[in-house]
Design a protein around this motif. Structure first.
Motif, mmCIF file in Angstrom:
data_model
loop_
_atom_site.group_PDB
_atom_site.id
_atom_site.type_symbol
_atom_site.label_atom_id
_atom_site.label_comp_id
_atom_site.label_asym_id
_atom_site.label_seq_id
_atom_site.Cartn_x
_atom_site.Cartn_y
_atom_site.Cartn_z
ATOM 1 N N ASN A 117 0.815 -1.210 0.000
ATOM 2 C CA ASN A 117 0.000 0.000 0.000
ATOM 3 C C ASN A 117 0.850 1.262 0.000
ATOM 4 O OD1 ASN A 117 -3.005 -0.494 0.075
ATOM 5 N ND2 ASN A 117 -2.258 -1.996 1.532
ATOM 6 N N LEU A 118 2.004 1.220 0.646
ATOM 7 C CA LEU A 118 2.894 2.379 0.624
ATOM 8 C C LEU A 118 3.566 2.545 -0.737
ATOM 9 C CD1 LEU A 118 4.630 2.163 4.114
ATOM 10 C CD2 LEU A 118 2.908 3.813 3.358
ATOM 11 N N ILE A 119 4.029 1.456 -1.299
ATOM 12 C CA ILE A 119 4.755 1.529 -2.573
ATOM 13 C C ILE A 119 3.799 1.695 -3.750
ATOM 14 C CG2 ILE A 119 6.256 0.247 -4.135
ATOM 15 C CD1 ILE A 119 7.597 -0.932 -1.678
ATOM 16 N N GLY A 120 2.642 1.054 -3.685
ATOM 17 C CA GLY A 120 1.680 1.123 -4.787
ATOM 18 C C GLY A 120 1.093 2.508 -4.978
ATOM 19 N N GLY A 121 1.061 3.272 -3.921
ATOM 20 C CA GLY A 121 0.537 4.627 -4.021
ATOM 21 C C GLY A 121 -0.972 4.661 -3.964
ATOM 22 N N CYS A 122 -1.504 5.833 -4.181
ATOM 23 C CA CYS A 122 -2.946 6.043 -4.080
ATOM 24 C C CYS A 122 -3.473 6.579 -5.400
ATOM 25 C CB CYS A 122 -3.249 7.030 -2.953
ATOM 26 S SG CYS A 122 -4.994 7.367 -2.770
ATOM 27 N N LEU A 123 -4.398 5.882 -5.975
ATOM 28 C CA LEU A 123 -5.110 6.345 -7.159
ATOM 29 C C LEU A 123 -6.538 6.629 -6.723
ATOM 30 C CD1 LEU A 123 -3.852 3.684 -9.710
ATOM 31 C CD2 LEU A 123 -3.095 6.033 -9.514
ATOM 32 N N CYS A 124 -6.855 7.870 -6.530
ATOM 33 C CA CYS A 124 -8.150 8.224 -5.961
ATOM 34 C C CYS A 124 -9.242 8.241 -7.025
ATOM 35 C CB CYS A 124 -8.075 9.590 -5.291
ATOM 36 S SG CYS A 124 -6.982 9.589 -3.880
ATOM 37 N N ILE A 125 -10.309 7.540 -6.728
ATOM 38 C CA ILE A 125 -11.534 7.587 -7.522
ATOM 39 C C ILE A 125 -12.646 7.827 -6.519
ATOM 40 C CG2 ILE A 125 -13.121 6.278 -8.940
ATOM 41 C CD1 ILE A 125 -10.773 4.873 -10.193
ATOM 42 N N CYS A 126 -13.311 8.964 -6.641
ATOM 43 C CA CYS A 126 -14.267 9.383 -5.615
ATOM 44 C C CYS A 126 -15.718 9.037 -5.927
ATOM 45 C CB CYS A 126 -14.134 10.888 -5.386
ATOM 46 S SG CYS A 126 -12.491 11.350 -4.808
ATOM 47 N N SER A 127 -16.037 8.757 -7.169
ATOM 48 C CA SER A 127 -17.432 8.472 -7.497
ATOM 49 C C SER A 127 -17.506 7.355 -8.526
ATOM 50 C CB SER A 127 -18.117 9.726 -8.048
ATOM 51 O OG SER A 127 -17.578 10.057 -9.306
ATOM 52 N N GLN A 128 -18.716 6.828 -8.698
ATOM 53 C CA GLN A 128 -18.912 5.763 -9.660
ATOM 54 C C GLN A 128 -18.758 6.297 -11.093
ATOM 55 O OE1 GLN A 128 -22.561 3.618 -9.180
ATOM 56 N NE2 GLN A 128 -22.027 2.105 -10.718
ATOM 57 N N SER A 176 -6.668 -1.553 -11.429
ATOM 58 C CA SER A 176 -5.892 -1.209 -10.250
ATOM 59 C C SER A 176 -6.777 -1.026 -9.022
ATOM 60 C CB SER A 176 -5.086 0.063 -10.519
ATOM 61 O OG SER A 176 -4.413 0.474 -9.370
ATOM 62 N N MET A 177 -7.862 -0.299 -9.173
ATOM 63 C CA MET A 177 -8.763 -0.066 -8.046
ATOM 64 C C MET A 177 -9.461 -1.356 -7.613
ATOM 65 S SD MET A 177 -8.313 2.925 -7.062
ATOM 66 C CE MET A 177 -9.580 2.935 -5.834
ATOM 67 N N ALA A 178 -9.856 -2.174 -8.570
ATOM 68 C CA ALA A 178 -10.500 -3.448 -8.231
ATOM 69 C C ALA A 178 -9.532 -4.345 -7.459
ATOM 70 C CB ALA A 178 -10.984 -4.142 -9.497
ATOM 71 N N CYS A 179 -8.290 -4.401 -7.896
ATOM 72 C CA CYS A 179 -7.298 -5.219 -7.195
ATOM 73 C C CYS A 179 -6.967 -4.649 -5.825
ATOM 74 C CB CYS A 179 -6.030 -5.360 -8.038
ATOM 75 S SG CYS A 179 -6.252 -6.485 -9.408
ATOM 76 N N LEU A 180 -6.973 -3.335 -5.692
ATOM 77 C CA LEU A 180 -6.733 -2.727 -4.384
ATOM 78 C C LEU A 180 -7.834 -3.132 -3.405
ATOM 79 C CD1 LEU A 180 -5.123 -0.831 -2.550
ATOM 80 C CD2 LEU A 180 -6.527 1.046 -3.412
ATOM 81 N N VAL A 181 -9.072 -3.072 -3.858
ATOM 82 C CA VAL A 181 -10.190 -3.477 -3.000
ATOM 83 C C VAL A 181 -10.082 -4.966 -2.660
ATOM 84 C CG1 VAL A 181 -12.702 -3.795 -2.949
ATOM 85 C CG2 VAL A 181 -11.730 -1.647 -3.778
ATOM 86 N N LEU A 182 -9.735 -5.790 -3.639
ATOM 87 C CA LEU A 182 -9.601 -7.226 -3.396
ATOM 88 C C LEU A 182 -8.457 -7.538 -2.439
ATOM 89 C CD1 LEU A 182 -10.369 -8.673 -6.929
ATOM 90 C CD2 LEU A 182 -11.770 -8.871 -4.873
ATOM 91 N N VAL A 186 1.404 -3.771 -10.500
ATOM 92 C CA VAL A 186 1.666 -3.624 -11.938
ATOM 93 C C VAL A 186 0.652 -2.681 -12.584
ATOM 94 C CG1 VAL A 186 1.682 -4.880 -14.140
ATOM 95 C CG2 VAL A 186 2.858 -5.822 -12.165
ATOM 96 N N SER A 187 -0.618 -2.855 -12.249
ATOM 97 C CA SER A 187 -1.647 -1.996 -12.852
ATOM 98 C C SER A 187 -1.583 -0.567 -12.317
ATOM 99 C CB SER A 187 -3.031 -2.594 -12.656
ATOM 100 O OG SER A 187 -3.346 -2.700 -11.286
ATOM 101 N N ALA A 188 -1.250 -0.379 -11.043
ATOM 102 C CA ALA A 188 -1.113 0.975 -10.494
ATOM 103 C C ALA A 188 0.057 1.704 -11.115
ATOM 104 C CB ALA A 188 -0.952 0.918 -8.971
ATOM 105 N N THR A 189 1.152 0.989 -11.317
ATOM 106 C CA THR A 189 2.313 1.587 -11.968
ATOM 107 C C THR A 189 1.993 1.951 -13.419
ATOM 108 O OG1 THR A 189 3.748 0.272 -10.551
ATOM 109 C CG2 THR A 189 4.756 1.240 -12.493
ATOM 110 N N ALA A 190 1.281 1.061 -14.104
ATOM 111 C CA ALA A 190 0.898 1.346 -15.499
ATOM 112 C C ALA A 190 -0.077 2.520 -15.553
ATOM 113 C CB ALA A 190 0.262 0.109 -16.123
ATOM 114 N N ALA A 191 -0.997 2.628 -14.602
ATOM 115 C CA ALA A 191 -1.950 3.740 -14.600
ATOM 116 C C ALA A 191 -1.228 5.067 -14.326
ATOM 117 C CB ALA A 191 -3.027 3.499 -13.544
ATOM 118 N N LYS A 192 -0.239 5.037 -13.449
ATOM 119 C CA LYS A 192 0.535 6.260 -13.199
ATOM 120 C C LYS A 192 1.312 6.678 -14.442
ATOM 121 C CE LYS A 192 1.181 5.422 -8.302
ATOM 122 N NZ LYS A 192 2.136 4.995 -7.288
#
Length: 164
Positions: free
Chosen positions: A70-81, A94-100, A153-159
């Motif tokens: 969680n520290l290395i992956g960082g934060c990709l904020c999505i506030c609404s649907q 990335s967000m789905a895997c973070l929740v999982l 991997v997906s968080a890094t690719a999204a960044k």
């Protein structure tokens, strides 16, 4: 250099989760070696000090792996649907895997803690059988490793995608 760092991060996370899984499964084996008496759904058994130590170690290592990703992956904020639906597929994955990872962590950590506490010194008890909490927690550590790697991997690719 970034690619080597990413591979190193994934290997460390997988190594920690695999170590936690092995400790959890070994704790289950140690717990099963202690003498116990079973009558239908009720079971009386002595606590296993080895299972307690191994389960505690597995839970601690799982927490370290989860905090680290969680520290290395960082934060990709999505506030609404709506924002989630408009975001790229990489960010959605990335967000789905973070929740999982959080769900698997919560269930796995809970199972390890329940199994560990049932082997506490002060817990020589009789009651309903509590089978396989430590091994379930260990198996969930493997699943945690999988979701953590996909998340990283997906968080890094999204960044990288957002930076372009």
């Amino acid at each position: 250099m970034t690619r080597i760092g990413g591979i190193l991060v994934c290997l460390v996370i997988v190594g920690l989760d695999v170590a936690a899984a092995i400790l959890g499964i070994q704790a289950e084996v140690s717990q099963n070696q202690v003498k116990h008496m079973r009558l239908w759904l009720f079971e009386c058994r002595e606590p296993s000090q080895d299972a307690f130590r191994l389960g505690l170690g597995a839970a601690a290592i799982l927490v370290m792996a989860h905090v680290l990703i969680n520290l290395i992956g960082g934060c990709l904020c999505i506030c609404s649907q709506d924002e989630f639906q408009r975001s790229s597929s990489t960010k959605q994955i990335s967000m789905a895997c973070l929740v999982l990872t959080w769900i698997v962590f919560a269930v796995g950590f809970g199972a390890l803690v329940i199994g560990t506490m049932s082997n506490s010194k002060s817990r020589s008890s009789c009651g309903f059988t509590h089978h396989h909490y430590l091994s379930i927690g260990g198996i969930l550590c493997f699943l945690h490793a999988l979701f953590c790697v996909v998340y990283y991997v997906s968080a890094t690719a999204a960044k990288d995608e957002a930076a372009k």
